[in-house]
Design a protein around this motif. Structure first.
Motif, short mmCIF file in Angstrom:
data_model
loop_
_atom_site.label_atom_id
_atom_site.label_comp_id
_atom_site.label_asym_id
_atom_site.label_seq_id
_atom_site.Cartn_x
_atom_site.Cartn_y
_atom_site.Cartn_z
N PHE A 182 0.65 -1.18 0.03
CA PHE A 182 0.05 -0.01 -0.12
C PHE A 182 0.67 1.22 0.03
CE2 PHE A 182 -2.06 3.31 2.45
CZ PHE A 182 -3.31 3.67 1.74
N ARG A 183 1.99 1.25 0.89
CA ARG A 183 2.83 2.40 0.72
C ARG A 183 3.65 2.32 -0.20
NH1 ARG A 183 4.38 2.15 7.21
NH2 ARG A 183 2.72 3.17 8.09
N GLY A 184 3.92 1.36 -0.83
CA GLY A 184 5.07 1.23 -2.14
C GLY A 184 6.59 1.38 -1.60
N THR A 185 6.92 1.03 -0.58
CA THR A 185 8.20 1.30 0.18
C THR A 185 8.43 0.19 1.36
OG1 THR A 185 9.83 2.55 0.94
CG2 THR A 185 7.76 3.24 1.40
N LYS A 186 9.31 -0.05 1.52
CA LYS A 186 9.95 -0.66 2.81
C LYS A 186 10.29 0.28 3.86
CE LYS A 186 14.29 -2.36 1.86
NZ LYS A 186 15.38 -3.59 1.89
N LEU B 129 6.07 -7.15 -4.41
CA LEU B 129 6.53 -7.25 -3.08
C LEU B 129 8.00 -7.55 -3.04
CD1 LEU B 129 5.69 -7.05 -0.17
CD2 LEU B 129 5.24 -9.52 -0.13
N ASP B 130 8.40 -8.41 -3.88
CA ASP B 130 9.98 -8.77 -3.88
C ASP B 130 10.62 -7.40 -4.19
OD1 ASP B 130 9.61 -11.37 -3.27
OD2 ASP B 130 9.65 -12.21 -5.17
N ARG B 131 10.22 -6.75 -5.36
CA ARG B 131 10.83 -5.49 -5.58
C ARG B 131 10.93 -4.59 -4.31
NH1 ARG B 131 8.08 -2.84 -10.49
NH2 ARG B 131 9.91 -1.69 -10.33
N ILE B 132 9.69 -4.35 -3.85
CA ILE B 132 9.71 -3.49 -2.52
C ILE B 132 10.85 -3.86 -1.72
CG2 ILE B 132 8.17 -2.65 -0.69
CD1 ILE B 132 5.99 -2.80 -2.67
N ARG B 133 10.66 -5.29 -1.46
CA ARG B 133 11.89 -5.50 -0.32
C ARG B 133 13.11 -5.56 -0.90
NH1 ARG B 133 8.15 -10.42 1.44
NH2 ARG B 133 6.55 -9.55 2.91
N SER B 134 13.38 -5.47 -2.05
CA SER B 134 14.72 -5.14 -2.64
C SER B 134 15.20 -3.71 -2.57
CB SER B 134 14.90 -5.75 -3.99
OG SER B 134 14.55 -7.06 -4.00
N VAL C 159 11.05 1.96 -4.40
CA VAL C 159 10.16 2.70 -3.81
C VAL C 159 9.36 3.50 -4.92
CG1 VAL C 159 10.12 4.87 -2.67
CG2 VAL C 159 11.99 3.36 -1.92
N ARG C 160 8.03 3.27 -4.58
CA ARG C 160 7.14 4.09 -5.77
C ARG C 160 7.21 5.53 -5.80
NH1 ARG C 160 2.07 3.45 -3.31
NH2 ARG C 160 2.07 1.16 -3.91
N GLY C 161 7.59 5.88 -6.82
CA GLY C 161 7.71 7.42 -7.38
C GLY C 161 9.31 7.58 -7.49
N GLY C 162 10.02 6.54 -7.24
CA GLY C 162 11.55 6.70 -7.41
C GLY C 162 12.40 7.47 -6.38
N GLU C 163 11.73 7.90 -5.11
CA GLU C 163 12.42 8.33 -4.20
C GLU C 163 12.34 7.93 -2.80
OE1 GLU C 163 11.29 12.36 -3.58
OE2 GLU C 163 11.90 13.02 -5.69
N LYS C 164 13.21 7.58 -2.14
CA LYS C 164 13.14 6.68 -1.04
C LYS C 164 12.68 7.50 0.27
CE LYS C 164 16.86 3.15 -1.43
NZ LYS C 164 18.06 2.55 -0.90
N SER C 165 12.05 6.95 0.94
CA SER C 165 11.40 7.60 2.22
C SER C 165 12.31 7.47 3.10
CB SER C 165 10.09 7.14 2.72
OG SER C 165 8.97 7.03 1.72
N ASP C 166 12.08 8.57 4.24
CA ASP C 166 13.10 8.56 5.26
C ASP C 166 12.80 7.42 6.08
OD1 ASP C 166 14.56 9.00 7.50
OD2 ASP C 166 13.71 10.99 8.04
#
Length: 506
Positions: free
Chosen positions: A300-304, A487-492, A495-502
């Motif tokens: 849902f968040r598109g990031t780990k 899900l594998d891509r997210i865990r690798s 990040v959705r949008g190409g920018e890593k969240s803090d």
């Protein structure tokens, strides 16, 4: 039993924790030289003195002697307990013994003031004491109190997490970690070398104020088990109450014109066994459900790179304890079920009985008996179990066997022999198989009554599957394309949008 789930990533480790000693231990790591301590000369093997000839002092002295040191026990009366000293340990008065550079204080806190301050000046004092109460009575640790009494000495906290038995056995059983704390890096390095010399692993927790945390460890009572145990008890009590209301209240009132008190005979054992079966299955599902929720949250968040909610993080962290408590419930259910395995209790899984009319003697106790003719009895054993009975047994046995493997693999001595891939395969792969098998175990046993509510309540066989069924339904899309690949891509790191969240952003 650490129920590992791939949805629970290492990022959740970065979340805020309660300030307990368990959490502080998780944030520390052992290193060969402590915490970036400057390397100094290793102390000589004969520069060790122990003040105190009690059980712990003698055990520590014996361990030092076995490790090649020449320890001396300092005492006001060197001849006292001399015959109890281990081989290689000498006894001397305070003045002689305190010539050592490192002095281990192995006396109770109440006697600190009696130590000769002039002899301890400039020495490294290792405080090994523990308090006798679970809760602190003062804000200051006993090591800090020792330092306040002897300001010209350098105090290091250490060895207090070991028992006399651990010292005598060399840490063959139990943890080999020894937590230390002090304000002098040089002193901590010397004490760390001493810990290593005894065959243990030093873990530097920082300044002397960390002694407060270290002193909490030996007197703590299951700090990481309180919440899981509370969940375990509440769940069992709730399920048992449902059984009691149905079997001992509703049924006696609805099955006959008079209250069927004989159904209360099943309160101690049969009710408990039925509750344990539901409890074990639901508890197993509760070990895997948080990992599934975490996976959906990452999608849902598109990031780990974001924290899980606090409630989910705590749930993820208690899975090992929940799993071991589940194993206990499952073991009790298995033992009770084997003990009462008969058509009297599990009639629905046996073959069709043969009915016979036979004469029987009826009567209570040693009194006279009355002959009753043409009494109807059911005779089992003329044929084997039907297919449903055999499937019920085989799924239960294999499911329970896999749960036992999960429990064994969570033991530290076993975990250390496994690679991360092996551990994850057992805890995640075999764990999910066991959940499927035990759900099938419930379904095969209660199939005729699965959709048979009574007393306004669903069948026990049905509500036992609510949480396990939800867990499995949420898991299935995660292992099928396209969600599995996403899900594998997210865990690798995707990040959705190409920018890593803090990583520390909520």
């Amino acid at each position: 039993m650490s129920y590992s789930n791939s949805a629970y990533t290492e990022d959740s480790e970065n979340q805020e924790k309660e300030m307990s000693w368990v959490n502080q231990m998780e944030m520390k790591r052992s290193s060969p030289s402590g915490r970036s301590l400057e390397k100094t000369e290793q102390p000589k093997k004969d520069d060790i003195c122990i003040l105190g000839s009690g059980d712990f002092g003698r055990a520590l002295a014996g361990r030092l002697a076995q490790s090649g040191y020449s320890p001396t026990i300092g005492s006001r009366d060197p001849n006292k307990n001399r015959n109890l000293l281990p081989s290689g340990v000498e006894a001397a008065d305070y003045r002689t013994a305190c010539k050592s550079d490192i002095i281990i204080i192995a006396i109770p806190k109440g006697f600190y003031h009696s130590l000769p301050s002039d002899l301890l000046a400039g020495k490294i004092l290792v405080d090994v004491s523990n308090r006798s109460t679970i809760r602190r009575t003062t804000e200051v640790s006993q090591a800090e109190y020792l330092a306040s009494l002897f300001p010209n000495s350098t105090v290091v906290k250490g060895f207090n997490v070991l028992s006399a038995y651990a010292l005598e056995s060399g840490g063959i059983q139990g943890s080999k970690q020894v937590f230390i704390a002090g304000d002098s890096n040089e002193a901590k390095f010397k004490v760390s070398e001493l810990v290593r010399g005894c065959g243990f692993v030093p873990v530097d927790l920082g300044a002397l104020t960390a002694a407060r945390t270290i002193e909490d460890i030996p007197v703590s009572m299951f700090p990481s088990w309180k919440k899981p145990f509370l969940v375990h008890i509440i769940l069992f009590a709730f399920l048992y109450l449902l059984s009691f209301l149905k079997f001992q209240v509703c049924w006696p009132l609805t099955w006959s014109d008079t209250f069927l008190w004989e159904l209360w005979n099943h309160i101690p054992m049969d009710n408990v066994n039925k509750t344990l079966s539901v409890h074990a299955l639901v508890s197993l599902a509760l070990c895997y459900l948080p990992g599934v929720i975490a996976a959906w949250l990452q999608i849902f968040r598109g990031t780990k790179y974001s924290r899980f909610p606090n409630w989910l993080d705590q749930w993820l962290r208690m899975r090992k304890q929940l799993g071991l408590l589940m194993l206990f419930a499952a073991s009790m259910h298995a033992c009770l079920s084997v003990a009462i395995m008969s058509p009297s209790y599990q009639e629905i899984v046996y073959g069709n009985p043969v009915e016979a009319y036979i004469p029987v003697l009826e009567g209570e106790g040693w009194g006279s008996k009355e002959l009753k003719l043409n009494h109807t009895v059911k005779i089992y054993g003329t044929e084997k179990m039907d297919y449903r009975g055999e499937l019920f047994l085989i799924t239960g046995v294999f499911g329970f066997g896999l749960v036992v493997i999960l429990g064994i693999s969570s033991l530290p001595s076993v975990t250390q022999t496994l690679s991360w891939k092996e551990f994850a395969w057992i805890q995640s792969g075999l764990g999910w198989v066991s959940l499927w098998l035990l759900c099938a175990h419930d379904i095969f046993y209660g199939w005729p009554y699965l959709n048979g509510p009574s007393c306004g309540m669903p069948s026990t066989f049905q509500y036992a599957l609510y949480i396990p069924g939800l867990t499995i339904l949420l898991k299935i899309p995660l292992i099928l394309p396209p969600l599995s690949g996403h899900l594998d891509r997210i865990r690798s790191g995707y990040v959705r949008g190409g920018e890593k969240s803090d990583p520390v952003a909520a």
